[in-house]
Scaffold this motif. Structure first.
Motif, mmCIF file in Angstrom:
data_model
loop_
_atom_site.group_PDB
_atom_site.id
_atom_site.type_symbol
_atom_site.label_atom_id
_atom_site.label_comp_id
_atom_site.label_asym_id
_atom_site.label_seq_id
_atom_site.Cartn_x
_atom_site.Cartn_y
_atom_site.Cartn_z
ATOM 1 N N UNK A 1 45.234 68.694 34.412
ATOM 2 C CA UNK A 1 44.166 67.691 34.346
ATOM 3 C C UNK A 1 43.268 67.794 35.569
ATOM 4 N N UNK A 2 42.025 67.308 35.428
ATOM 5 C CA UNK A 2 41.091 67.381 36.538
ATOM 6 C C UNK A 2 40.280 66.086 36.624
ATOM 7 N N UNK B 1 29.012 69.963 30.757
ATOM 8 C CA UNK B 1 28.728 70.453 29.417
ATOM 9 C C UNK B 1 29.772 70.113 28.372
ATOM 10 N N UNK B 2 30.743 69.282 28.716
ATOM 11 C CA UNK B 2 31.791 68.885 27.780
ATOM 12 C C UNK B 2 31.747 67.395 27.511
ATOM 13 N N UNK B 3 32.271 66.985 26.375
ATOM 14 C CA UNK B 3 32.432 65.569 26.044
ATOM 15 C C UNK B 3 33.890 65.177 26.238
ATOM 16 N N UNK B 4 34.090 64.002 26.812
ATOM 17 C CA UNK B 4 35.417 63.451 27.069
ATOM 18 C C UNK B 4 35.415 62.031 26.528
ATOM 19 N N UNK B 5 36.554 61.508 26.142
ATOM 20 C CA UNK B 5 36.554 60.140 25.670
ATOM 21 C C UNK B 5 37.930 59.566 25.435
ATOM 22 N N UNK C 1 41.836 71.131 28.554
ATOM 23 C CA UNK C 1 41.803 71.815 27.265
ATOM 24 C C UNK C 1 41.287 70.875 26.184
ATOM 25 N N UNK C 2 40.409 71.370 25.332
ATOM 26 C CA UNK C 2 39.881 70.570 24.220
ATOM 27 C C UNK C 2 40.971 70.365 23.177
ATOM 28 N N UNK D 1 37.652 66.688 24.876
ATOM 29 C CA UNK D 1 38.733 66.631 25.852
ATOM 30 C C UNK D 1 39.115 65.172 26.111
ATOM 31 N N UNK D 2 40.386 64.823 25.957
ATOM 32 C CA UNK D 2 40.810 63.442 26.127
ATOM 33 C C UNK D 2 40.821 62.985 27.584
ATOM 34 N N UNK D 3 40.400 61.730 27.790
ATOM 35 C CA UNK D 3 40.447 61.096 29.099
ATOM 36 C C UNK D 3 41.870 60.587 29.310
#
Length: 107
Positions: free
Chosen positions: A29-30, A51-55, A92-93, A99-101
């Motif tokens: 995780x980051x 450039x990624x979506x997280x949620x 990782x997606x 990508x999960x928060x």
């Protein structure tokens, strides 16, 4: 012949350890800071960074302003007016959801 076999096994073992270490670090995780889109009514938050979506939806681990870790619940710092947030996410997606928060930092 025996020295070559021992040397070959040693080289393969070393390569395996290096490969494992590189792969393991890539999946860690980051912590990121990104733009936020929050719906407190729907208990949903999404973030965009690098450039990624997280949620996440509903509940997530979070750190309050005093530095206390909460294992679940809704982070106090996420409101409908939140424009940016610091969060920890999987590197990782997951399927098509992004990508999960894993946690939100409200400090």
């Amino acid at each position: 012949m025996g020295k070559w076999l021992v040397g070959g096994v040693a080289i393969l073992s070393l390569g395996g350890l290096i490969g494992y270490g590189v792969g393991r670090d890539a999946a860690q995780p980051m912590w990121l800071t990104g733009s936020a889109h929050v719906s407190t009514m729907g208990r949903q938050a999404s973030f965009v960074a690098d450039g990624w979506s997280y949620g996440f939806m509903g509940s997530v681990s979070w750190i309050d302003a005093q530095g206390v870790m909460h294992m679940d619940g809704w982070p106090d710092c996420l409101t409908d007016q939140t424009k940016s947030a610091r969060f920890e996410a999987e590197s990782q997606a997951v399927d098509v959801i992004g990508k999960p928060v894993l946690a939100v930092d409200c400090r």
